[in-house]
Design a protein around this motif. Structure first.
Motif, PDB file in Angstrom:
ATOM      1  N   UNK A 172       0.837  -1.204   0.000  1.00 22.43           N
ATOM      2  CA  UNK A 172       0.000   0.000   0.000  1.00 22.43           C
ATOM      3  C   UNK A 172       0.872   1.254   0.000  1.00 22.43           C
ATOM      4  N   UNK A 173       0.290   2.314  -0.525  1.00 22.19           N
ATOM      5  CA  UNK A 173       0.990   3.588  -0.579  1.00 22.19           C
ATOM      6  C   UNK A 173       0.855   4.298   0.770  1.00 22.19           C
ATOM      7  N   UNK A 174       2.017   4.756   1.307  1.00 23.27           N
ATOM      8  CA  UNK A 174       2.034   5.407   2.612  1.00 23.27           C
ATOM      9  C   UNK A 174       2.843   6.708   2.531  1.00 23.27           C
ATOM     10  N   UNK A 175       2.440   7.712   3.335  1.00 21.49           N
ATOM     11  CA  UNK A 175       3.268   8.920   3.415  1.00 21.49           C
ATOM     12  C   UNK A 175       4.479   8.668   4.326  1.00 21.49           C
ATOM     13  N   UNK A 176       5.675   8.894   3.815  1.00 24.45           N
ATOM     14  CA  UNK A 176       6.900   8.667   4.575  1.00 24.45           C
ATOM     15  C   UNK A 176       7.667   9.976   4.707  1.00 24.45           C
ATOM     16  N   UNK A 177       8.054  10.327   5.902  1.00 26.62           N
ATOM     17  CA  UNK A 177       8.766  11.585   6.186  1.00 26.62           C
ATOM     18  C   UNK A 177      10.211  11.456   5.720  1.00 26.62           C
ATOM     19  N   UNK A 178      10.666  12.362   4.872  1.00 22.91           N
ATOM     20  CA  UNK A 178      12.031  12.313   4.356  1.00 22.91           C
ATOM     21  C   UNK A 178      12.962  13.304   5.046  1.00 22.91           C
ATOM     22  N   UNK A 179      12.470  13.926   6.117  1.00 27.24           N
ATOM     23  CA  UNK A 179      13.258  14.929   6.841  1.00 27.24           C
ATOM     24  C   UNK A 179      12.742  16.327   6.632  1.00 27.24           C
ATOM     25  N   UNK A 180      12.056  16.536   5.531  1.00 25.99           N
ATOM     26  CA  UNK A 180      11.499  17.853   5.216  1.00 25.99           C
ATOM     27  C   UNK A 180      10.004  17.786   4.938  1.00 25.99           C
ATOM     28  N   UNK A 181       9.616  16.788   4.146  1.00 21.67           N
ATOM     29  CA  UNK A 181       8.194  16.631   3.796  1.00 21.67           C
ATOM     30  C   UNK A 181       7.826  15.151   3.778  1.00 21.67           C
ATOM     31  N   UNK A 182       6.518  14.909   3.689  1.00 23.93           N
ATOM     32  CA  UNK A 182       6.044  13.537   3.531  1.00 23.93           C
ATOM     33  C   UNK A 182       6.044  13.181   2.050  1.00 23.93           C
ATOM     34  N   UNK A 183       6.613  12.023   1.735  1.00 24.69           N
ATOM     35  CA  UNK A 183       6.660  11.542   0.359  1.00 24.69           C
ATOM     36  C   UNK A 183       5.826  10.267   0.225  1.00 24.69           C
ATOM     37  N   UNK A 184       5.080  10.111  -0.879  1.00 22.33           N
ATOM     38  CA  UNK A 184       4.317   8.878  -1.086  1.00 22.33           C
ATOM     39  C   UNK A 184       5.259   7.724  -1.442  1.00 22.33           C
ATOM     40  N   UNK A 185       5.227   6.651  -0.634  1.00 23.50           N
ATOM     41  CA  UNK A 185       6.097   5.501  -0.886  1.00 23.50           C
ATOM     42  C   UNK A 185       5.251   4.216  -0.843  1.00 23.50           C
ATOM     43  N   UNK A 186       5.561   3.302  -1.760  1.00 18.91           N
ATOM     44  CA  UNK A 186       4.857   2.020  -1.807  1.00 18.91           C
ATOM     45  C   UNK A 186       5.551   1.046  -0.846  1.00 18.91           C
ATOM     46  N   UNK A 187       4.822   0.546   0.119  1.00 13.94           N
ATOM     47  CA  UNK A 187       5.423  -0.329   1.135  1.00 13.94           C
ATOM     48  C   UNK A 187       4.802  -1.733   1.077  1.00 13.94           C
ATOM     49  N   UNK A 188       5.640  -2.716   1.346  1.00 15.60           N
ATOM     50  CA  UNK A 188       5.215  -4.123   1.330  1.00 15.60           C
ATOM     51  C   UNK A 188       5.292  -4.681   2.753  1.00 15.60           C
TER      52      UNK A 188
END
Length: 563
Positions: free
Chosen positions: A512-528
């Protein structure tokens, strides 16, 4: 002439309402004087109540848990008046020198029967009638060991023809019936459904009747005036009953205290029975070392020690636990029902899953992998691929092989005695495939030596074979680690059951696609989502966390798979 005798509770002194804790006989049993009938337990001691007459138990008038007193009726025994017993007296006629003897007839049959055959012959109506009791065994199964016996096709007392099926075996290659090698009656069965058998194991003992033309004159029979001649059918039946009594002896090794078949009669003192109750031991399965196979306290200790020393994986479906039986419920009283029989695969896999779940201390480590870049690469390659298709599972299979090389304890099996770990130097990964007939688990061999394309093509082939029921025995053997993927269906996490003798299994859920914090903003990342179950006897919790962390890193950057 037979007589019915009543057996009563003896004088118990001042004790009243005494607990009856065991009934040692059943209706139809033959007992001798002083054989125990029931066991009573007072506040002072336990004691057996013996029978005062020899004979056959015709009626039992008490039950376990009852309160009894002096003079209460226990049972009724049918006794025989020995003076009325009639015996047939036979005087054999002279035998001509050119006619075969009974010994010669038996020798002739021994030459064509197996080594363990029991042969007895008699003259009846100018013929020699021989009763032959032979063993029927599992035929040569080649290299197959511990083969599943899935069905017993006959029962004791059945008459079968030659080549008629006795049992059904199922190997990883095929199912097959084991036929009778001759026609006759089933005297004793030594197998049951669910057992593991090997070449040469005893299936049954069967009796067959061989009629031989006889040149001997029929022996002249002289019968006393007051005696009654025993019918031919009765004599033959008696011979068979004697043979059945011989074959009913329980076979155990000389050193073992555990009987493979429950004994019908148990001889033990009240003190021994009390010890057995304290340890939860069924005396019917204990081999006695005393006179008349009487069970001693040392036999109980040896039995318990032998059971405790058995490997956990060999204790059978019950695994030594005396679980209470599930109460049968008539569900039709609540509404309409339909009974659907389990599939063959479910019947086979069910006991294995039960054994694995009960005997293996499962721990499940949950984690997730960022497969955003992996998914991008996969779609790019599928757009130009010719003759194959890359699925996310292809990359997981390759990553698992790499993780097994980094964490070799996961690529191992526990030895049968539980004292050592067998480390494997090859990397074979099994894939659970959902088929119309149930779950199948084919194996991809030498994953570490294959590329993504090779794995994709082989995975498509074995999945197709599994769904069509065309998998061979070799396709299902040799796995080091199993992957169960439910990603195409849904769900977030689950606890997969380890497939012994493997020590770990990986479960995959829907990405599923999740918002992941990259240090500055949340990025959409596909997680398994990852669910790793492992055997805590072999693998510590820290090692479990390290394995999923490694796997997550490999899937997040597939370039690491080439290092």
């Amino acid at each position: 002439m037979s007589t019915i005798q009543d057996i009563f509770i003896p004088d118990l002194g001042g004790d009243t309402d005494v607990d009856l804790i065991d009934i040692m006989v059943s209706i139809g049993d033959t007992v001798e004087v002083e054989d125990g009938l029931i066991t009573l337990e007072t506040e002072k001691a336990s004691m057996d109540v013996p029978t005062t007459h020899s004979g056959v138990i015709k009626e039992i008038l008490v039950e376990v848990g009852a309160k009894v007193n002096s003079g209460d009726l226990i049972a009724r025994v049918e006794t025989q008046d020995e003076s009325s017993t009639n015996e047939e007296v036979s005087t054999p006629s002279p035998v001509s020198s050119d006619s075969p003897s009974l010994q010669e007839a038996e020798a002739k049959l021994e030459a064509v029967s197996n080594a363990n055959a029991e042969i007895s012959c008699q003259f009846v109506d100018e013929q020699t009638i021989c009763t032959v009791i032979e063993e029927v065994r599992i035929p040569d199964l080649g290299e197959d060991k511990d083969v599943d016996l899935i069905d017993v096709l006959v029962s004791v007392g059945d008459t079968v023809a030659k080549e008629m099926g006795l049992v059904t075996l199922e190997t990883e290659k095929a199912s097959m019936d084991v036929p009778a090698t001759f026609g006759g009656e089933i005297l004793e069965l030594y197998v049951e459904a669910g057992m593991k058998v090997n070449s040469g194991d005893l299936i049954a003992k069967m009796t067959k009747t061989v009629v031989m033309e006889n040149k001997l004159p029929t022996p002249a029979k002289t019968t006393a005036p007051t005696q009654t001649e025993v019918p031919k059918e009765t004599k033959q039946k008696s011979t068979i009953q004697e043979a059945m009594a011989k074959t009913s002896q329980v076979e155990v090794s000389a050193d073992s205290k555990v009987l493979s078949t429950k004994s019908a009669k148990v001889y033990a003192s009240p003190s021994v029975r009390k010890v057995a109750r304290e340890f939860g031991v069924d005396l019917g399965f204990v081999k006695g070392s005393g006179k008349k196979n009487r069970i001693l306290k040392d036999d109980i200790k040896a039995y318990v020690k032998e059971q405790l020393n058995k490997p956990a994986t060999s204790a059978g479906s019950g695994l030594g636990f005396n679980l209470p039986e599930l109460k049968e419920i008539d569900f039709s009283q609540f509404g309409e029902i339909e009974t659907v029989e389990l599939s063959r695969i479910q019947k086979i896999s069910g006991p294995s899953l039960h054994r694995n779940w009960v005997s293996i201390p499962h721990v499940t480590q949950f984690d997730e992998a960022d497969i955003t870049e992996l998914e991008k690469f996969r779609k790019e390659q599928n757009a130009i691929a010719d003759g194959f298709k890359l699925s996310p599972l292809v990359f997981v299979v390759k990553a698992v092989a790499k993780a097994l090389a980094i964490h070799p304890k996961f690529n191992a099996s526990l030895s049968a005695d539980g004292d050592s770990i067998i480390m494997k130097k090859y990397f074979n990964v099994a894939i659970a495939v959902d088929t119309p007939n149930g779950l199948m688990v084919p194996v991809i061999k030498d994953v570490d030596k294959k590329g993504f394309k090779d794995i994709a093509i082989e995975m498509a082939e074995i999945s197709s074979k599994a769904r069509e029921g065309k998998l061979k025995s070799a396709d299902l053997q040799g796995a080091c680690f199993t992957i169960s993927s439910l990603g195409g269906i849904g769900g977030t996490k689950f606890t997969p059951i380890i497939n012994a003798p493997e020590v770990a299994i990986l479960g995959l859920s829907k990405s599923e696609m999740k918002p992941v914090w990259d240090g500055e903003t949340f990025q959409p990342r596909l997680t398994l989502p990852l669910s790793l179950s492992y055997d805590h006897k072999v693998i510590d919790g820290a090692d479990g966390a390290r394995f999923t962390t490694t796997l997550s890193q490999l899937l997040s950057d597939i370039r690491l798979l080439s290092l």
